[in-house]
Write an enzyme that holds these catalytic residues in place. Structure first.
Site, mmCIF file in Angstrom:
data_model
loop_
_atom_site.group_PDB
_atom_site.id
_atom_site.type_symbol
_atom_site.label_atom_id
_atom_site.label_comp_id
_atom_site.label_asym_id
_atom_site.label_seq_id
_atom_site.Cartn_x
_atom_site.Cartn_y
_atom_site.Cartn_z
ATOM 1 N N ASP A 1 0.878 -1.657 -0.090
ATOM 2 C CA ASP A 1 0.202 -0.085 0.085
ATOM 3 C C ASP A 1 0.998 1.068 0.013
ATOM 4 O O ASP A 1 2.561 1.690 1.139
ATOM 5 C CB ASP A 1 -1.155 -0.181 1.386
ATOM 6 C CG ASP A 1 -2.039 0.993 1.705
ATOM 7 O OD1 ASP A 1 -2.777 0.930 0.169
ATOM 8 O OD2 ASP A 1 -1.920 1.910 1.829
ATOM 9 N N GLU B 1 1.776 -0.691 -5.221
ATOM 10 C CA GLU B 1 0.494 0.445 -5.459
ATOM 11 C C GLU B 1 1.147 1.631 -5.121
ATOM 12 O O GLU B 1 1.405 2.103 -4.433
ATOM 13 C CB GLU B 1 -0.583 -0.044 -4.446
ATOM 14 C CG GLU B 1 -1.121 1.118 -5.406
ATOM 15 C CD GLU B 1 -2.150 1.755 -3.975
ATOM 16 O OE1 GLU B 1 -3.689 2.252 -3.886
ATOM 17 O OE2 GLU B 1 -1.935 1.898 -2.462
#
Length: 575
Positions: free
Chosen positions: A225, A284
């Site tokens: 993330d 990401e």
């Protein structure tokens, strides 16, 4: 000039045989959002036993792996992306024993399992942050996070002009132990998500230990993330004026895409490579341009990075061709594979997004009941065509739960039902991401459409989800579910993910036309984005189509054909 794009292995030409090449080079990975996949205990929130119970669906669908969004201990202020304990399962989702059962069952069924890792920030409930709040300025406890004195005579102004991606300032001021106004801490997201200071060696050591904890339990990789945000520019200077955190995250902004992030990924790559089984890292990284994104998948860094530039590409043939070309050329320069994605838990579902007027297809913030409502029929037709185009491209692909059912965005959620912190931090100006996170429908005539036995759901399901439930589409010719199954079967059988792409000329500006050659077989892909239909020759062998006809290719339809087809064989109106 003819250009051929092929996946290149790290250093040497890649063998075409899947038996001699890593699984991730052409994998199809399915994102499961735990809250909304399946609820075994009936409390309205999905859980790990629910995921386990529905794994046969993924086998039937034909994917290679599942990626599970966070299930760690968390106060759930941002749906689990605010982690309080990285080595335990939140009781709302189950237990570590439930996780062990899940991964054992997935592996037994031939599915690999990837888990989310949230290294940019923790929850404000994390023990380390609570210790930081109790400790004085300059203490070792505060050094793990980014605490700074404020600007102005009284320190009552934030240390710089950075904004939270969820709205408002990226800084919050605390009260010191004596009750006096104190330092400010950085949170690029919600104020309950303080950013770690990745210049601190203890943070690096901690996350390497977290990686080992889950690798030792058998996970096949990590989706990282905010991979582009972990390192900030030294000194924390002001950002350029009028920058946009959401759609323009470039290295010109001091909180994104700084060179130091790559040192972290190199150390993580060495760690995952020390385990057997081709474990992977997926970044990401919302960064631009394509060349900057490609740096995340250099040979000694991550295996995958999400191709958000492709996700945001308008449904126009010229834009699609340009985006695919840029994407393939960028990763080719570093010997990596490209990934393709159309939906996830942070953006409007593509069955709705693609029906939005072309000038606004970069929309990611959500659609509410007071917004213009997109044409559902048009959106689904384009979504099916876009998926058929995407799954023919060389490289790996990521799917988001429910897209195989053609689920649209839930655009009519009332304010009182919304839980995304973006909605609340923006003074309700941004409806947030809840619309793409609504629980999946499994059986049309069951409570909560089969999500559980009680009918409770953490977000309300729209009525239109009933006819789209799995049991209403399974085995139905022409259904979106069966189209996905056909696409994935053919993609694997014909080796499209490991193939070579060559553009075809002569089809006009509104048709995306290419062939993919793999293992001695050739597949022609035509995506008609024109308003007028294409008429295929009588002898063409149609493998799969996103539309209803085998001979006519109407607007917003994609077809896969066996062998190579030239433009001279197809009736192209106006050409």
């Amino acid at each position: 000039m003819v250009r051929i794009y092929r996946p290149v292995s790290r250093g040497e030409p890649m063998p075409m045989s899947s038996a001699t090449s890593p699984w991730w080079r052409d994998a199809v990975i399915y994102q499961v959002y735990p809250r909304s996949w399946a609820d075994a205990d009936g409390d309205g929130l999905g859980d790990l036993p629910g995921i386990t119970s529905r794994l046969p669906h993924l086998v039937e669908l034909g994917v290679d792996a599942l990626w599970i969004s966070p299930f760690y201990r968390s106060p759930q202020r941002d749906a689990g992306y605010d982690v309080a304990d990285y080595r335990d399962v939140d009781p709302r989702f189950g237990t570590l024993a439930d996780f062990d059962v899940l991964i054992e069952r997935a592996h037994h069924l031939g599915l690999r399992l990837i888990v989310d890792l949230v290294p940019n920030h923790s929850s404000s409930d994390h023990a380390w942050f609570q210790q930081a709040l109790a400790a004085p300025p300059g203490s070792p406890e505060r050094a793990r996070y980014i605490f700074r004195d404020g600007r102005g005579p009284d320190g009552d102004q934030p240390p710089n002009n950075w904004r939270s991606k969820f709205g408002g300032s990226a800084w919050t001021r605390i009260k010191e132990a004596d009750g006096a106004p104190g330092q400010w801490y950085l949170h690029l997201f919600d104020e309950s998500q303080p950013d770690f200071d990745w210049s601190h060696p203890e943070i690096r050591a901690e996350f390497e230990d977290i990686l080992r904890f889950w690798l030792d339990r058998g996970v096949d990789g990590f989706r990282i993330d905010v991979a582009h945000g972990m390192v900030k520019t030294e000194g924390y200077p002001d950002a350029p004026e009028k920058y946009d955190l959401a759609v323009d995250p470039t290295a010109s902004q001091p909180m994104w895409d700084q060179p130091g992030v790559h040192d972290i990924f190199r150390s993580w790559r060495r760690l995952v490579d020390s385990y057997d089984g081709d474990r992977i890292l997926c970044a990401e990284a919302w960064v631009r341009p394509d060349e900057a994104l490609a740096r995340y998948v250099r040979p000694d860094e991550c295996h995958h990075s999400f191709n958000f530039g492709y996700l945001m590409t308008p449904w126009r043939a010229t834009d699609q061709r340009a985006s695919i070309t840029r994407s393939l050329e960028a990763v080719r320069s570093v010997g990596a594979v490209q990934t393709w994605v159309l939906s996830n838990h942070d953006v409007v579902r593509h069955a709705t997004r693609l029906a939005v007027p072309q000038s606004t297809t970069s929309l990611v913030g959500g659609i509410g009941p007071d917004d213009p409502q997109p044409d559902a029929e048009l959106g689904l037709r384009r979504a099916r065509a876009a998926t058929a185009l995407m799954l023919a491209l060389p490289g790996a692909a990521y799917l988001y739960q429910g897209e195989e059912l053609g689920l649209p965005e839930a655009t009519m959620l009332p304010p009182e039902a919304r839980q995304d912190p973006t909605f609340w931090r923006s003074d309700e100006g941004d409806v947030g991401r809840d619309g793409c996170r609504v629980p999946v429908p499994w059986e049309a005539d069951r409570p909560a459409f089969g999500f559980n036995e009680t009918g409770a759901t953490w977000l309300p399901q729209p009525e239109v989800y009933g006819p789209l439930a799995v049991d209403r589409q399974r085995g139905v010719p022409g259904s979106t579910l069966e189209m996905y199954r056909s696409l994935l079967t053919l993609r694997r059988d014909r080796g499209l993910g490991r193939g070579e792409l060559r553009w075809l000329d002569g089809f006009g500006p509104d048709v995306v036309a290419f062939v993919v050659a793999s293992a001695g077989r050739t597949t022609t892909v035509l995506a008609n984005i024109a308003r007028t239909p294409l008429v295929l020759p009588a002898g063409a062998t149609v493998l799969v189509t996103s539309g209803a006809s085998d001979r006519e290719l109407p607007a917003d339809t994609t077809v896969w054909l066996d062998g190579e087809l030239s433009a001279s064989q197809v009736h192209v109106p106006g050409v």
